[in-house]
Design an enzyme around this catalytic site. Structure first.
Site, PDB file in Angstrom:
ATOM      1  N   ASP A   1       3.509   8.903  -1.564  1.00  0.00           N
ATOM      2  CA  ASP A   1       2.465   8.521  -0.949  1.00  0.00           C
ATOM      3  C   ASP A   1       2.142   7.360  -2.069  1.00  0.00           C
ATOM      4  OD1 ASP A   1       0.088   8.028   0.477  1.00  0.00           O
ATOM      5  OD2 ASP A   1      -0.645  10.016   0.671  1.00  0.00           O
TER       6      ASP A   1
ATOM      7  N   HIS B   1       0.402  -1.384   0.267  1.00  0.00           N
ATOM      8  CA  HIS B   1       0.120   0.001  -0.455  1.00  0.00           C
ATOM      9  C   HIS B   1       1.083   0.996  -0.036  1.00  0.00           C
ATOM     10  CE1 HIS B   1      -3.703  -1.931   0.494  1.00  0.00           C
ATOM     11  NE2 HIS B   1      -2.921  -3.030   1.337  1.00  0.00           N
TER      12      HIS B   1
END
Ligand code: ADQ
Length: 457
Positions: free
Chosen positions: A364, A156
């Site tokens: 991110d 992730h």
């Protein structure tokens, strides 16, 4: 169809409690489709730890099984290697990473213990899908116990450039262990490419076609599967009574002013101090915004046991005080900073009443806030996303205003562009973003990962 087994550090909830993230919802949908098992850490710490009883629950179709950890597991595996070593290194912050042999050993031990406890729960035709940086070597442990099932992994968070990862002691061993998975999924093409480059440059592996690595007679697929949100569902939440009530309260407060919204867990990867400085620069360089535009930053604390997070909280409080002291007026507070969390529907209402989303992480994996903001907008009068080029989301959202989060001037100029953008341009950009969001949603993400896993094994 074969049963799905999901492994992740935290498990559930199986029902939408209003707080569950979009990811949990997508995984529950996938589990409901095939029936299955969700396995992970209970969140509890006990003396027996991973040797303690299996805690079982769930629904008719989906069972849940969790185990505890010991205090040493928690300190070495979770706080230590996962969050003080892997999290910073994978977010390109070698400078913040702690390299500690005990923590590394704890990580290996907990991966092995989770494999030992999972092993008897696995049926011969299950497919296993493991999530995130806590379990990079789970498949290697399962393979050592003769588990031959298809095992996939999804990361992730970012996978950094090989030049960065090479700074992690024993990086090659760790990546070699990852190759026990059949499919390794990443948030972006950039991250998948970084992984393949590491395998080629540091492990001397050979690529077959675009994204298949040949590993001792086996084939490992390393590919981007950008995660989506339940776009249609989220749009509805933004029109729920809870969202409407939140909007009514905000509109009263804003009184015709425009709002820029930021929503992030407090984390150094999210670029929050840089963001506050960019907002200050907006007020300096474009003084017409003084008294007219405010920044609302929602930043719930996370992993507050880590020193780096305490430091960043202090910095944000100082910056808020500084900007508000410098520019604030009788009836206008420039930055509204709050550390509480909100129900998803309320958050959707907050997004809907904000003209601009300021999403400027320094790194991110994806960033779901950018996507949720788009899904929450009014089609007839949508807002604008200002998005960091270093968020995985930038690959899928080129109609956002893409910025370098390190450049206060650049971000301020893009904010000004967003605040003054014509309705027509806002609509055009938003429509393209929203259409893609609906097409590449959470369900299609889970489906495409599992289809690939079934095919390649
Ligand atoms: P995170 O780092 O947690 O996730 P993000 O993708 O932004 O980052 O997801 C945060 C989620 O928490 C969003 O759904 C958001 O709405 C919610 N949230 C944040 N603050 C909240 C608040 N105050 N109240 C209520 N809800 C709040 C990791 C990776 C990301 C990746 C996701 C999913 O770091 O890059 O996108 O996993 O794969």
């Amino acid at each position: 169809m074969s049963r799905l087994v999901i492994v992740s550090n935290r498990v559930g909830p199986l029902k939408d409690t209003g707080r569950a993230g979009g990811l949990a919802v997508a995984l529950v949908d996938a589990l409901n489709e095939t029936g299955g098992l969700w396995f992970g850490w209970s969140g509890g710490i006990s003396e027996e730890g991973t040797f303690g009883p299996l805690q079982e629950g769930g629904s008719r179709k989906v069972s849940m099984a969790t185990i505890d950890m010991t205090q040493a597991d928690y300190d070495e595996f979770y706080v230590g290697f996962a969050n003080k070593t892997l999290w910073p290194v994978l977010h390109y912050r070698l400078d913040l990473a702690v390299f500690d042999r005990r923590a590394e050993e704890g990580y290996r031990r907990v991966n092995e213990r989770f494999a030992v406890r999972l092993r008897p729960l696995v049926q011969s035709d299950d497919i296993i899908w493991v999530h995130d940086y806590h379990f990079l070597s789970l498949a290697a442990e399962l393979r050592a116990m003769d588990v031959g099932n298809p095992i996939g992994f999804f990361l992730h968070i970012p996978f950094p450039a090989p030049e960065i990862l090479a700074g992690l002691p024993n990086a090659a061993t760790l990546v070699r262990r990852m190759l026990a998975y059949d499919v390794i999924g990443f948030q972006s093409k950039r991250c998948a490419d970084n992984f393949r480059r590491f395998a080629i440059e540091e492990l001397d592996l050979v690529l077959e076609g675009e994204d298949v690595l040949k590993v001792e007679g086996r084939r490992v697929t390393a590919r981007a599967f950008p995660i989506g949100i339940d776009a249609a569902g989220y749009s509805k939440q933004a029109m729920s009574p809870e969202a409407r009530r939140a909007m009514a309260r905000m509109e009263k407060l804003l009184n015709g002013r425009q709002q820029i919204i930021g929503v992030d867990r407090i984390d150094y990867s999210k670029g929050l101090p840089e963001r506050f400085r960019a907002f200050e620069r907006l007020l300096e360089d474009y003084p017409e915004n003084r008294g007219r535009v405010s920044l609302m930053q929602v930043a719930p604390p996370s992993r507050s046991e880590l020193d780096a997070y305490v430091e960043i909280r202090r910095e944000l409080e100082e910056l808020t005080g500084h900007v508000n002291g410098r520019f604030g007026d009788l009836d206008w507070v420039p930055i509204r900073y709050m550390t509480r969390s909100f129900q998803r529907r309320v958050l959707a209402g907050i997004y809907r009443s904000s003209r601009v989303a300021l999403v400027t992480p320094l790194r991110d994996g994806m960033n779901l806030v950018a996507k949720e903001y788009v899904a929450a907008q009014r089609a007839e009068d949508p807002g604008v996303v200002v998005l960091s080029r270093f968020a995985g989301a930038a690959e899928q959202m080129p109609e956002a205003l893409i910025v370098n989060p390190h450049s206060a001037e650049g971000v301020a100029a893009s904010l000004q562009h967003a605040l003054t953008m014509s309705l027509e341009e806002r609509r055009q950009r938003w429509q393209a973003l929203f259409d893609r969001l609906c097409e590449e949603d959470a369900a299609s993400w889970a489906r495409s990962f599992m289809d690939t896993l079934r095919q390649v094994h």
